[in-house]
Write a protein that holds these residues in place. Sequence first.
Motif, mmCIF file in Angstrom:
data_model
loop_
_atom_site.group_PDB
_atom_site.id
_atom_site.type_symbol
_atom_site.label_atom_id
_atom_site.label_comp_id
_atom_site.label_asym_id
_atom_site.label_seq_id
_atom_site.Cartn_x
_atom_site.Cartn_y
_atom_site.Cartn_z
ATOM 1 N N UNK A 1 -15.700 21.361 37.315
ATOM 2 C CA UNK A 1 -14.338 21.538 37.174
ATOM 3 C C UNK A 1 -13.584 20.114 37.627
ATOM 4 N N UNK A 2 -13.986 19.445 38.650
ATOM 5 C CA UNK A 2 -13.317 18.258 38.899
ATOM 6 C C UNK A 2 -13.341 17.078 37.681
ATOM 7 N N UNK A 3 -14.442 17.251 37.173
ATOM 8 C CA UNK A 3 -14.417 16.099 36.125
ATOM 9 C C UNK A 3 -13.663 16.411 34.691
ATOM 10 N N UNK A 4 -13.644 17.891 34.531
ATOM 11 C CA UNK A 4 -12.651 18.233 33.789
ATOM 12 C C UNK A 4 -11.183 17.909 33.903
ATOM 13 N N UNK B 1 -23.502 16.759 23.674
ATOM 14 C CA UNK B 1 -22.648 15.589 23.923
ATOM 15 C C UNK B 1 -22.672 15.257 25.612
ATOM 16 N N UNK B 2 -22.596 16.298 26.322
ATOM 17 C CA UNK B 2 -22.473 15.897 27.680
ATOM 18 C C UNK B 2 -23.313 16.818 28.464
ATOM 19 N N UNK C 1 -14.957 15.939 28.059
ATOM 20 C CA UNK C 1 -14.323 16.319 26.929
ATOM 21 C C UNK C 1 -14.384 17.623 26.453
ATOM 22 N N UNK C 2 -13.418 18.447 26.898
ATOM 23 C CA UNK C 2 -13.721 19.958 26.583
ATOM 24 C C UNK C 2 -13.773 20.499 25.340
ATOM 25 N N UNK C 3 -13.812 19.438 24.473
ATOM 26 C CA UNK C 3 -13.699 20.024 22.841
ATOM 27 C C UNK C 3 -15.287 19.522 22.548
ATOM 28 N N UNK C 4 -15.942 19.136 23.515
ATOM 29 C CA UNK C 4 -17.404 18.571 23.120
ATOM 30 C C UNK C 4 -18.265 19.632 23.629
ATOM 31 N N UNK C 5 -19.492 19.828 23.095
ATOM 32 C CA UNK C 5 -20.635 20.411 23.740
ATOM 33 C C UNK C 5 -21.019 20.014 25.099
ATOM 34 N N UNK C 6 -21.138 20.911 26.021
ATOM 35 C CA UNK C 6 -21.376 20.679 27.443
ATOM 36 C C UNK C 6 -22.170 21.543 28.013
ATOM 37 N N UNK C 7 -23.418 20.814 28.743
ATOM 38 C CA UNK C 7 -24.431 21.773 29.357
ATOM 39 C C UNK C 7 -24.381 21.225 30.792
ATOM 40 N N UNK C 8 -24.474 22.314 31.592
ATOM 41 C CA UNK C 8 -24.500 22.157 33.127
ATOM 42 C C UNK C 8 -26.117 22.684 33.603
#
Length: 215
Positions: free
Chosen positions: A164-167, A38-39, A173-180
């Motif tokens: 961390x800043x974007x959060x 998602x992100x 959205x911390x409930x969505x799957x996020x890849x960095x």
Amino acid sequence: MSSKAPRSSTRTSGRTTRKGSKTLGYEVAEQLGWKIPAQVVIPIASGSLLTKIDKAFAELAKIGLVPNTPWKVFGAQSLGCSPVAEAFHAGHDVVQPVRPTGIAKSLNIGNPADGPYVLDAVRRTGGSIAVADDDDIREGISLLARTTGIFAETAGGVTVSCLAKLVKDGLIDTSQETVIYNTGEGLKTADVLDVHPTHRIKPTLKSATEAGLLS
């Protein structure tokens, strides 16, 4: 005659496009069970990596290998070299060159060729671009090492800190799957940290065994 094979590329609107970076999008989708996260948070140097990952997701959805679900693209830049972030937050479509400074040398491209295309991708997907100063970068490297055991170079510290800043700003959205994306190994830039080796090992089996690395 050169024996080197030509690199795969296309030319679009006067711009040369290297396609190898798209594999970072393909492989993430495959590793997630053939779906698009998602992100994504991606470091920006020339901007090519971010645009190619976005393009890879679009291609996978177009041919039906993954569900055509929306994704948001977020960029991460060092404060010492943040022309794309500056253009994004100022609402500009043109990226003004800067003179790079700071410790994230692998991202220090002051005139990023794909900057305008990064702006297009981030805005189209509803993402944003964050920046990290040198202290943030060091803390990002440390945080990733403490929590995952991964030792990243400065570009990885930029990405973790920007995540961390974007959060914190409510943009991720911390409930969505996020890849960095961590694009480098920490030993490449260990000089920016207060890191001291616990062992010095000669390139011999005997030395490795004496250090307890081999039995």
